[in-house]
Design a protein around this motif. Structure first.
Motif, mmCIF file in Angstrom:
data_model
loop_
_atom_site.group_PDB
_atom_site.id
_atom_site.type_symbol
_atom_site.label_atom_id
_atom_site.label_comp_id
_atom_site.label_asym_id
_atom_site.label_seq_id
_atom_site.Cartn_x
_atom_site.Cartn_y
_atom_site.Cartn_z
ATOM 1 N N PRO A 45 69.028 54.838 -37.846
ATOM 2 C CA PRO A 45 69.664 56.160 -37.949
ATOM 3 C C PRO A 45 69.738 56.686 -39.373
ATOM 4 O O PRO A 45 69.790 57.899 -39.578
ATOM 5 C CB PRO A 45 71.074 55.906 -37.377
ATOM 6 C CG PRO A 45 70.953 54.676 -36.562
ATOM 7 C CD PRO A 45 69.901 53.847 -37.217
ATOM 8 N N LYS A 46 69.762 55.787 -40.372
ATOM 9 C CA LYS A 46 69.885 56.240 -41.759
ATOM 10 C C LYS A 46 68.686 57.084 -42.190
ATOM 11 O O LYS A 46 68.759 57.805 -43.194
ATOM 12 C CB LYS A 46 70.032 55.043 -42.689
ATOM 13 C CG LYS A 46 68.837 54.098 -42.683
ATOM 14 C CD LYS A 46 69.071 52.916 -43.582
ATOM 15 C CE LYS A 46 67.859 51.955 -43.561
ATOM 16 N NZ LYS A 46 68.099 50.786 -44.434
ATOM 17 N N ASP A 47 67.594 57.000 -41.429
ATOM 18 C CA ASP A 47 66.420 57.814 -41.751
ATOM 19 C C ASP A 47 66.617 59.280 -41.356
ATOM 20 O O ASP A 47 65.815 60.135 -41.750
ATOM 21 C CB ASP A 47 65.176 57.270 -41.039
ATOM 22 C CG ASP A 47 64.792 55.881 -41.534
ATOM 23 O OD1 ASP A 47 65.142 55.564 -42.689
ATOM 24 O OD2 ASP A 47 64.157 55.136 -40.763
ATOM 25 N N LEU A 48 67.652 59.553 -40.577
ATOM 26 C CA LEU A 48 67.926 60.930 -40.143
ATOM 27 C C LEU A 48 68.964 61.580 -41.043
ATOM 28 O O LEU A 48 69.888 60.925 -41.523
ATOM 29 C CB LEU A 48 68.435 60.935 -38.696
ATOM 30 C CG LEU A 48 67.476 60.430 -37.619
ATOM 31 C CD1 LEU A 48 68.182 60.398 -36.277
ATOM 32 C CD2 LEU A 48 66.229 61.307 -37.535
ATOM 33 N N GLN A 49 68.827 62.852 -41.243
ATOM 34 C CA GLN A 49 69.817 63.618 -41.990
ATOM 35 C C GLN A 49 70.873 64.161 -41.018
ATOM 36 O O GLN A 49 70.588 64.399 -39.845
ATOM 37 C CB GLN A 49 69.147 64.787 -42.724
ATOM 38 C CG GLN A 49 68.084 64.363 -43.720
ATOM 39 C CD GLN A 49 68.668 63.615 -44.896
ATOM 40 O OE1 GLN A 49 69.789 63.893 -45.313
ATOM 41 N NE2 GLN A 49 67.903 62.666 -45.441
ATOM 42 N N THR A 50 72.091 64.353 -41.508
ATOM 43 C CA THR A 50 73.147 64.902 -40.637
ATOM 44 C C THR A 50 72.810 66.325 -40.184
ATOM 45 O O THR A 50 73.307 66.783 -39.153
ATOM 46 C CB THR A 50 74.497 64.913 -41.375
ATOM 47 O OG1 THR A 50 74.339 65.604 -42.623
ATOM 48 C CG2 THR A 50 74.973 63.497 -41.645
ATOM 49 N N SER A 51 71.984 67.030 -40.936
ATOM 50 C CA SER A 51 71.580 68.381 -40.535
ATOM 51 C C SER A 51 70.752 68.363 -39.257
ATOM 52 O O SER A 51 70.610 69.388 -38.583
ATOM 53 C CB SER A 51 70.786 69.049 -41.658
ATOM 54 O OG SER A 51 69.637 68.279 -41.972
ATOM 55 N N TYR A 52 70.194 67.194 -38.943
ATOM 56 C CA TYR A 52 69.412 67.055 -37.710
ATOM 57 C C TYR A 52 70.264 67.378 -36.490
ATOM 58 O O TYR A 52 69.828 68.086 -35.586
ATOM 59 C CB TYR A 52 68.864 65.629 -37.637
ATOM 60 C CG TYR A 52 68.428 65.163 -36.269
ATOM 61 C CD1 TYR A 52 67.256 65.637 -35.691
ATOM 62 C CD2 TYR A 52 69.192 64.238 -35.551
ATOM 63 C CE1 TYR A 52 66.851 65.206 -34.439
ATOM 64 C CE2 TYR A 52 68.792 63.808 -34.298
ATOM 65 C CZ TYR A 52 67.625 64.294 -33.747
ATOM 66 O OH TYR A 52 67.231 63.866 -32.497
ATOM 67 N N LEU A 53 71.516 66.889 -36.473
ATOM 68 C CA LEU A 53 72.404 67.164 -35.342
ATOM 69 C C LEU A 53 72.782 68.638 -35.297
ATOM 70 O O LEU A 53 72.820 69.252 -34.229
ATOM 71 C CB LEU A 53 73.659 66.292 -35.436
ATOM 72 C CG LEU A 53 74.681 66.468 -34.305
ATOM 73 C CD1 LEU A 53 74.051 66.133 -32.959
ATOM 74 C CD2 LEU A 53 75.909 65.592 -34.556
ATOM 75 N N GLY A 54 73.044 69.226 -36.458
ATOM 76 C CA GLY A 54 73.386 70.639 -36.500
ATOM 77 C C GLY A 54 72.261 71.529 -36.013
ATOM 78 O O GLY A 54 72.495 72.546 -35.355
ATOM 79 N N ALA A 55 71.039 71.126 -36.293
ATOM 80 C CA ALA A 55 69.880 71.906 -35.844
ATOM 81 C C ALA A 55 69.780 71.924 -34.320
ATOM 82 O O ALA A 55 69.225 72.858 -33.744
ATOM 83 C CB ALA A 55 68.602 71.331 -36.454
ATOM 84 N N LEU A 56 70.319 70.881 -33.661
ATOM 85 C CA LEU A 56 70.293 70.831 -32.199
ATOM 86 C C LEU A 56 71.505 71.528 -31.580
ATOM 87 O O LEU A 56 71.380 72.230 -30.581
ATOM 88 C CB LEU A 56 70.252 69.369 -31.736
ATOM 89 C CG LEU A 56 68.952 68.600 -31.992
ATOM 90 C CD1 LEU A 56 69.135 67.140 -31.593
ATOM 91 C CD2 LEU A 56 67.799 69.207 -31.212
#
Length: 254
Positions: A45-56
């Motif tokens: 999961p550390k490879d993902l940015q928190t903005s990834y969730l916001g984009a969804l």
């Protein structure tokens, strides 16, 4: 009786609850996958940015907000249309009673039509024009036609009765249009897809982290379920009799 009448009639509450369970099941499935040992070992999961969730979640929130706004606006238009029907029926009763004994059948036909509307179409289970209401309206048309042919009835009263008949037909058609205009099935499918994708994104950010995953998935899934069920419940508007003057409603139904 068609399937939509069954769903929105006796089983409407069960139908809303079933819709609300879908996000909970999807949330549990995301949690189950995110906690699988093999998945935890291969996913970082550390490879993902928190903005990834916001984009969804942003498209999901915006689309659902616009959809709820449309439904609220439609409920207001539906209530206004029903109120106009009540007012038109009340006015036709006044015309028939001013007309006198010659229009007594019109008076009775208006009452029959009003009772049929109240029983079959002014409720949350109404989906399509009911045959009982259509028959009552046909009987009303026949009595107005008889009054039109009666030369003892003043011409301005005959004209007013005919205008009332035309207006009642238009209002019933408007009700049907308002109810169905914004109920396109693809809207609900898009809401479900965007909501489930948001759950996937939330699970992806907390793979293998049980406390964070449980807290995030439970809160989001509950919010998703409650909002979706409430939206579905609003999709079939019902007549709020508190907005209709009680004396008018009682007069046309008695």
């Amino acid at each position: 009786m068609n399937w939509s009448r069954i769903i929105t009639g006796d089983f409407f509450t069960a139908f809303v609850l079933c819709i609300g369970i879908i996000p909970l099941l999807a949330g549990w499935l995301c949690y189950w996958v995110a906690m699988r040992p093999r998945f935890v070992a291969s996913f970082h999961p550390k490879d993902l940015q928190t903005s990834y969730l916001g984009a969804l979640t942003l498209p999901f929130a915006l689309f659902l907000a616009f959809m709820v706004t449309d439904i609220w606006g439609r409920e207001t238009r539906y209530a206004q249309t029903v109120l106009q029907e009540v007012q038109r029926l009340d006015a036709m009763l006044d015309i028939a009673r001013v007309c006198g004994p010659s229009c007594a059948p019109v008076d009775e036909a208006v009452n029959v039509y009003a009772r049929a509307l109240s029983k079959y179409e002014w409720d949350e289970g109404w989906v399509y024009p009911e045959p009982q209401v259509s028959r009552a309206f046909d009987a009303l048309i026949a009595t107005i036609a008889a009054a039109e042919a009666d030369t003892t009835v003043a011409s301005h009263l005959r004209s007013a009765l005919l205008s009332g008949q035309i207006e009642l037909r238009r209002l019933r058609t408007d009700r049907y249009f308002i109810l169905h205009a914004d109920l396109a099935p693809h809207r609900w499918i898009i809401v479900l897809i965007l909501g489930v994708l948001s759950q996937v994104g939330l699970a992806a950010l907390h793979v293998g982290k049980r406390p964070q995953l449980v807290l995030g998935m439970v809160t989001f899934s509950l919010a998703f379920a409650v909002t979706l069920a409430y939206t579905v419940a609003l999709a079939w508007p019902t007549v709020d009799e508190s907005i209709i003057p009680s004396e008018e409603l009682r007069r046309i139904l008695e």
